[in-house]
Design a protein around this motif. Structure first.
Motif, PDB file in Angstrom:
ATOM      1  N   PHE A 453       0.861  -1.182   0.000  1.00  0.00           N
ATOM      2  CA  PHE A 453       0.000   0.000   0.000  1.00  0.00           C
ATOM      3  C   PHE A 453       0.897   1.232   0.000  1.00  0.00           C
ATOM      4  O   PHE A 453       1.195   1.797   1.057  1.00  0.00           O
ATOM      5  N   PRO A 454       1.371   1.665  -1.196  1.00  0.00           N
ATOM      6  CA  PRO A 454       2.337   2.761  -1.269  1.00  0.00           C
ATOM      7  C   PRO A 454       1.752   4.049  -0.689  1.00  0.00           C
ATOM      8  O   PRO A 454       0.540   4.283  -0.797  1.00  0.00           O
ATOM      9  N   PRO A 455       2.625   4.893  -0.112  1.00  0.00           N
ATOM     10  CA  PRO A 455       4.048   4.606   0.120  1.00  0.00           C
ATOM     11  C   PRO A 455       4.263   3.977   1.498  1.00  0.00           C
ATOM     12  O   PRO A 455       3.663   4.390   2.477  1.00  0.00           O
ATOM     13  N   GLU A 456       5.121   2.971   1.541  1.00  0.00           N
ATOM     14  CA  GLU A 456       5.569   2.315   2.777  1.00  0.00           C
ATOM     15  C   GLU A 456       4.447   1.644   3.552  1.00  0.00           C
ATOM     16  O   GLU A 456       4.466   1.604   4.785  1.00  0.00           O
ATOM     17  N   GLY A 457       3.473   1.111   2.874  1.00  0.00           N
ATOM     18  CA  GLY A 457       2.412   0.352   3.537  1.00  0.00           C
ATOM     19  C   GLY A 457       2.729  -1.139   3.475  1.00  0.00           C
ATOM     20  O   GLY A 457       2.678  -1.736   2.391  1.00  0.00           O
ATOM     21  N   MET A 458       3.069  -1.738   4.605  1.00  0.00           N
ATOM     22  CA  MET A 458       3.511  -3.127   4.648  1.00  0.00           C
ATOM     23  C   MET A 458       2.385  -4.030   5.147  1.00  0.00           C
ATOM     24  O   MET A 458       1.611  -3.667   6.034  1.00  0.00           O
ATOM     25  N   LEU A 459       2.328  -5.244   4.588  1.00  0.00           N
ATOM     26  CA  LEU A 459       1.443  -6.291   5.080  1.00  0.00           C
ATOM     27  C   LEU A 459       2.292  -7.510   5.388  1.00  0.00           C
ATOM     28  O   LEU A 459       3.067  -7.965   4.547  1.00  0.00           O
ATOM     29  N   ARG A 460       2.138  -8.034   6.614  1.00  0.00           N
ATOM     30  CA  ARG A 460       2.910  -9.206   7.030  1.00  0.00           C
ATOM     31  C   ARG A 460       1.958 -10.260   7.586  1.00  0.00           C
ATOM     32  O   ARG A 460       1.101  -9.949   8.426  1.00  0.00           O
ATOM     33  N   VAL A 461       2.130 -11.481   7.131  1.00  0.00           N
ATOM     34  CA  VAL A 461       1.399 -12.634   7.655  1.00  0.00           C
ATOM     35  C   VAL A 461       2.409 -13.518   8.372  1.00  0.00           C
ATOM     36  O   VAL A 461       3.457 -13.842   7.796  1.00  0.00           O
ATOM     37  N   ARG A 462       2.109 -13.891   9.605  1.00  0.00           N
ATOM     38  CA  ARG A 462       3.081 -14.638  10.386  1.00  0.00           C
ATOM     39  C   ARG A 462       2.414 -15.788  11.134  1.00  0.00           C
ATOM     40  O   ARG A 462       1.199 -15.744  11.410  1.00  0.00           O
ATOM     41  N   ALA A 463       3.214 -16.788  11.473  1.00  0.00           N
ATOM     42  CA  ALA A 463       2.720 -17.947  12.215  1.00  0.00           C
ATOM     43  C   ALA A 463       3.839 -18.500  13.078  1.00  0.00           C
ATOM     44  O   ALA A 463       5.013 -18.447  12.702  1.00  0.00           O
ATOM     45  N   VAL A 464       3.458 -19.033  14.243  1.00  0.00           N
ATOM     46  CA  VAL A 464       4.396 -19.650  15.171  1.00  0.00           C
ATOM     47  C   VAL A 464       3.822 -20.992  15.606  1.00  0.00           C
ATOM     48  O   VAL A 464       2.638 -21.091  15.954  1.00  0.00           O
ATOM     49  N   ALA A 465       4.654 -22.020  15.551  1.00  0.00           N
ATOM     50  CA  ALA A 465       4.279 -23.334  16.047  1.00  0.00           C
ATOM     51  C   ALA A 465       5.376 -23.804  16.988  1.00  0.00           C
ATOM     52  O   ALA A 465       6.538 -23.904  16.584  1.00  0.00           O
ATOM     53  N   GLY A 466       5.021 -24.058  18.241  1.00  0.00           N
ATOM     54  CA  GLY A 466       6.028 -24.452  19.205  1.00  0.00           C
ATOM     55  C   GLY A 466       5.455 -25.240  20.352  1.00  0.00           C
ATOM     56  O   GLY A 466       4.235 -25.426  20.465  1.00  0.00           O
ATOM     57  N   THR A 467       6.347 -25.689  21.211  1.00  0.00           N
ATOM     58  CA  THR A 467       5.931 -26.475  22.359  1.00  0.00           C
ATOM     59  C   THR A 467       5.064 -25.656  23.297  1.00  0.00           C
ATOM     60  O   THR A 467       4.061 -26.158  23.822  1.00  0.00           O
ATOM     61  N   ARG A 468       5.408 -24.385  23.506  1.00  0.00           N
ATOM     62  CA  ARG A 468       4.698 -23.568  24.491  1.00  0.00           C
ATOM     63  C   ARG A 468       4.033 -22.337  23.878  1.00  0.00           C
ATOM     64  O   ARG A 468       3.499 -21.512  24.614  1.00  0.00           O
ATOM     65  N   GLU A 469       4.077 -22.213  22.565  1.00  0.00           N
ATOM     66  CA  GLU A 469       3.431 -21.062  21.923  1.00  0.00           C
ATOM     67  C   GLU A 469       2.977 -21.429  20.520  1.00  0.00           C
ATOM     68  O   GLU A 469       3.715 -22.060  19.757  1.00  0.00           O
ATOM     69  N   GLN A 470       1.765 -21.028  20.177  1.00  0.00           N
ATOM     70  CA  GLN A 470       1.250 -21.117  18.820  1.00  0.00           C
ATOM     71  C   GLN A 470       0.574 -19.788  18.499  1.00  0.00           C
ATOM     72  O   GLN A 470      -0.089 -19.199  19.354  1.00  0.00           O
ATOM     73  N   LEU A 471       0.766 -19.307  17.268  1.00  0.00           N
ATOM     74  CA  LEU A 471       0.231 -17.992  16.907  1.00  0.00           C
ATOM     75  C   LEU A 471      -0.026 -17.928  15.418  1.00  0.00           C
ATOM     76  O   LEU A 471       0.725 -18.510  14.613  1.00  0.00           O
ATOM     77  N   LEU A 488       1.933   3.987  11.972  1.00  0.00           N
ATOM     78  CA  LEU A 488       0.573   3.513  12.235  1.00  0.00           C
ATOM     79  C   LEU A 488       0.568   2.014  12.009  1.00  0.00           C
ATOM     80  O   LEU A 488       0.970   1.541  10.946  1.00  0.00           O
ATOM     81  N   SER A 489       0.124   1.252  13.012  1.00  0.00           N
ATOM     82  CA  SER A 489       0.104  -0.201  12.875  1.00  0.00           C
ATOM     83  C   SER A 489      -1.206  -0.760  13.391  1.00  0.00           C
ATOM     84  O   SER A 489      -1.791  -0.242  14.360  1.00  0.00           O
ATOM     85  N   VAL A 490      -1.666  -1.815  12.745  1.00  0.00           N
ATOM     86  CA  VAL A 490      -2.866  -2.556  13.152  1.00  0.00           C
ATOM     87  C   VAL A 490      -2.496  -4.027  13.135  1.00  0.00           C
ATOM     88  O   VAL A 490      -2.046  -4.550  12.106  1.00  0.00           O
ATOM     89  N   ASP A 491      -2.715  -4.705  14.263  1.00  0.00           N
ATOM     90  CA  ASP A 491      -2.294  -6.101  14.413  1.00  0.00           C
ATOM     91  C   ASP A 491      -3.486  -6.935  14.859  1.00  0.00           C
ATOM     92  O   ASP A 491      -4.121  -6.636  15.882  1.00  0.00           O
ATOM     93  N   LEU A 492      -3.784  -7.962  14.096  1.00  0.00           N
ATOM     94  CA  LEU A 492      -4.859  -8.903  14.416  1.00  0.00           C
ATOM     95  C   LEU A 492      -4.232 -10.285  14.548  1.00  0.00           C
ATOM     96  O   LEU A 492      -3.584 -10.764  13.609  1.00  0.00           O
ATOM     97  N   TYR A 493      -4.434 -10.945  15.707  1.00  0.00           N
ATOM     98  CA  TYR A 493      -3.788 -12.236  15.895  1.00  0.00           C
ATOM     99  C   TYR A 493      -4.577 -13.094  16.886  1.00  0.00           C
ATOM    100  O   TYR A 493      -5.399 -12.595  17.672  1.00  0.00           O
ATOM    101  N   ALA A 494      -4.282 -14.375  16.837  1.00  0.00           N
ATOM    102  CA  ALA A 494      -4.781 -15.344  17.805  1.00  0.00           C
ATOM    103  C   ALA A 494      -3.601 -16.171  18.269  1.00  0.00           C
ATOM    104  O   ALA A 494      -2.767 -16.581  17.454  1.00  0.00           O
ATOM    105  N   SER A 495      -3.526 -16.423  19.588  1.00  0.00           N
ATOM    106  CA  SER A 495      -2.352 -17.116  20.115  1.00  0.00           C
ATOM    107  C   SER A 495      -2.717 -18.005  21.289  1.00  0.00           C
ATOM    108  O   SER A 495      -3.733 -17.794  21.968  1.00  0.00           O
TER     109      SER A 495
END
Length: 754
Positions: A453-471, A488-495
């Motif tokens: 989303f120019p200029p400098e509009g970043m989109l990141r999709v992330r995931a974590v799989a671990g013994t004591r954390e999943q996200l 300006l940041s907006v973060d939507l997640y489930a963990s």
């Protein structure tokens, strides 16, 4: 005729003697009568040497003798030599060679040799000088008292850092090697004398060899007697058309000067300009002037400072050439000429992007630290270039000033900055795999597009799989939003998180707007505010698979923070302080019970430079959660202490009240105090430092600290300096550990603990 040819084929020396003899006869004939001439019936040998024609006309005979060929008539120079029977009987061993008779020494030659040796092996020149033992091999001698050579101490330290004898010192060095290094050091000393303005100085080298039975050269001694002579001074200083700068001339001329004792070269051009404007009017500075000592260091520094001053004073197209120095030995002076072309004074007219759809001119102007109409400053141009590179969206940037309006009289012209950029790859896949004994296995992966989303509009999709954390989560981030370093940041997640203190299944939406500080642009203050909406199902920790009941919390929060920062470095401060405050009004609903409270903490840090190698650092943090009982607050929103950035010597979140199962339950008040000394060492060229520390902390159920259960830890760490900050390793021991606390804790991280 044949005999005449034979006479003329004699050697070049014989001809010279013949000609000389004829000339002598001419000279003698000036006072002799003809009756004394040679008898024509004389001896045949004399006739062959001096014929009668030479007596009659010596000059013509001499000339004819020099001009005729030297080879005998009838001999072909191309013919081979005739066979010659030459035989020498080869001697049979053993050979007996007769020894020559001994020759008595010539007294005159012996005396001359002794005089030559006395010239080579000189006595110390500066007999009453001041000796400085550089190492076991090398000694320097300066004139006593220091009046003749006031730069002696600085000269000596500089020589030590560059000396070949010092650098290559070894017990295995031979006399020849030491002498070769001495020759280089003699050249170095002469160069240093020139640098300090002693152009008539002399260096006398004395070499004392070791015992002949010691081929390694142990005991060898090199002595340099330094006779600086008279120091040269400036006879004239010419700075091109600098005088054409009008009202700017006094400041610009004053910038062409030496470094004062209270100045530092660690300041940026902008910081240096601001300091000079506030602290140093032009008549208080120390410019180079006629009569000052001619020192190369001062010339180089003054030239660089003038170049910087022109660039920071609006002279966008100024050029400062290489200085030239004319040394006049008769006057004992040096005339300095620095070609300066100022090129006119300008203001900024704006920024022009070469890629409007990617990073627009409007966005680049937001990033810039200047506004159109402000005075041109080269440091602002360089800062803009670094800021564009810091976006991570380009691989190269070039910025060229372009004149859009010429200066008129005292009125500055205008320059537009043309920005040429090369796009970088914008999509990135990243992954990490880890394992540790406490948290077990962890796999993390992400994909991002940094300018979706120019200029400098970043989109990141992330995931974590671990013994004591999943996200799983999605993050939108807009850098340099409405201004430099505003995000300006907006973060939507489930963990799902398992900690010693609590376990939580969480879904969250977080929005945040902040002004951040960076290594490129460390700010005196920065801030943030935001909004959080959280749904979380949590329980306190468990032991041996025995769990406490889970509770569901719905939380809404408005976190705000602000920091004042006067420290000198973002990652490794040595002076100054930082004071941070955090307030988060929150409302929480649990079992149909609505609770309102505020999470508040204050963090203060101070840094004191006790010496060049020792920095004392201290930190204190106080926190409180007033407004609701502990059980109405979700475990993940409570205070905990212990760990690498809290109280070292204890595990992460291990300090504080414990529940019936012995796990940390968290609290409503927090106290942390840290004190450490950062002590530099010469190891790894000064990159390694040792850090003893002592920490203390407490977490209480009440809203004010009671210190009933304060925990103390101490230990020692090391720091290794890198270009991106110090690498930190700390080893801590708990003084009053409880059951479940380890006897030793080790922490590894980047940057200082605080």
């Amino acid at each position: 005729m044949a005999s005449a040819v034979a006479r003329r084929s004699t050697s070049r020396a014989d001809r010279f003697r013949t000609t000389w003899l004829a000339a002598a006869l001419i000279a003698l004939g000036l006072g002799v009568t003809p009756a004394q001439a040679q008898d024509r019936d004389t001896d045949a040998e004399l006739e062959n040497l001096i014929p009668d024609s030479a007596i009659d006309n010596p000059e013509d005979w001499a000339n004819s003798a020099e001009g005729e060929p030297e080879t005998e008539a009838g001999i072909d120079p191309e013919a081979p030599l005739p066979d010659m029977d030459i035989s020498i009987e080869w001697p049979e061993p053993p050979f007996e060679l007769a020894l020559p008779d001994p020759v008595d020494p010539d007294p005159e030659l012996a005396e001359a040799f002794d005089e030559a040796q006395s010239d080579r092996i000189v006595e110390p020149i500066v007999a009453a000088g001041e000796e400085f033992q550089v190492n076991d091999t090398l000694t320097l001698v300066f004139p006593a008292g220091g009046d003749e050579f006031p730069e002696g101490t600085e000269f000596l330290e500089r020589f030590k850092s560059l000396s070949s004898i010092v650098e290559l010192e070894s017990d295995d060095s031979t006399i020849a090697q030491i002498n070769a290094r001495a020759v280089k050091d003699e050249e170095l000393l002469n160069q240093l004398l020139d640098i300090y303005g002693y152009y008539d100085g002399q260096i006398y080298r004395t070499v004392g060899a070791s015992d002949s039975d010691d081929p390694a050269g142990a005991g060898a001694n090199i002595r340099f007697d330094v006779v600086p002579g008279e120091q040269y001074h400036f006879g004239a200083i010419e700075l091109g058309d600098l005088a054409s700068t009008g009202s700017d001339y006094p400041d610009l001329r004053a910038s062409f000067g030496k470094l004062r004792g209270d100045e530092t070269d660690d300041l940026s051009p902008r910081e240096e300009k601001e300091r000079v404007e506030v602290e140093e009017p032009s008549d208080k500075r120390d410019p180079l002037k006629v009569g000052d000592p001619v020192k190369s260091d001062d010339i180089v520094l003054a030239t660089a400072r003038l170049n910087t001053a022109l660039g920071e004073s609006g002279y966008a197209f100024a050029s400062v050439g290489e200085p030239s120095l004319l040394i006049d030995h008769a006057r004992v002076e040096g005339d300095l000429t620095v070609p300066v072309e100022t090129g006119g004074k300008y203001d900024f007219a704006g920024v022009q992007s070469s890629d409007e759809d990617f990073l627009s001119s409007r966005h680049l102007q937001r990033i810039a630290r200047f506004e159109p109409g402000e005075l041109y400053m080269q440091s602002d141009v360089q800062d803009l270039r670094q800021a564009i590179l810091a976006t991570g969206l380009v691989t190269s940037v070039s910025i060229t000033p372009r004149e859009t309006a010429a200066p008129e009289g005292e009125e500055a012209g205008d320059v537009l900055l043309d920005v040429e950029m090369t796009r970088a790859p914008l999509r990135t896949w990243a992954g990490a795999v880890g394992f540790d004994s406490q948290d077990g296995f962890r796999l993390e992966g992400s994909w991002e597009h940094r300018n979706l989303f120019p200029p400098e509009g970043m989109l990141r999709v992330r995931a974590v799989a671990g013994t004591r954390e999943q996200l799983a989560g999605v993050l939108f981030r807009k850098n340099n939003f409405m201004g430099r370093d505003q995000i300006l940041s907006v973060d939507l997640y489930a963990s799902t998180v398992e900690r010693d203190a609590y376990a939580a299944d969480t879904a969250a939406l977080q929005a945040r707007f902040e002004k951040e500080t960076t290594i490129l642009f460390q700010k005196p203050w920065y801030w943030s505010f935001g909004f959080e909406a959280i749904a979380t199902n949590e329980r306190e920790g468990n032991v041996n698979d025995v769990s406490t009941p889970r509770e569901t919390y719905f939380v809404a929060a408005l976190p705000l923070s602000a920091t004042l920062d006067s420290s000198d470095d973002l990652l490794d401060p040595t002076t100054g302080f930082r004071l941070s405050g955090f307030v988060s009004p929150e409302t929480s609903r649990n079992d149909d019970v609505q609770s309102n409270y505020a999470r508040i903490w204050l963090d203060g840090r101070a840094y004191f430079s006790l010496s060049d190698d020792i920095v004392l650092a201290g930190r204190a943090k106080l926190g409180s959660i007033p407004g609701a009982p502990l059980e109405a607050i979700a475990p993940s929103r409570r205070f905990y202490a212990g760990g690498a950035n809290s109280v070292r010597g204890y595990g992460y979140q291990r300090i504080g009240p414990r529940n019936s199962l012995g796990d940390p339950a968290g609290g409503r008040s927090l106290t942390e105090v840290n004190l450490e000394a950062r002590i530099g060492t010469p190891l790894f060229s000064g990159a390694l430092s040792v850090v003893p520390f002592i920490d203390a902390g407490a977490v209480d159920n009440g809203t004010t600290p009671s210190f009933d259960d304060i925990r103390i830890g101490a230990g020692v760490g090391v720091r290794y300096e890198t270009n991106f900050g110090p690498i930190r390793v700390d080893v801590g021991v708990p003084f009053n550990r409880r059951e479940g606390d380890s006897a030793v804790a080790v922490y590894v991280g980047l940057g200082q603990a605080f």
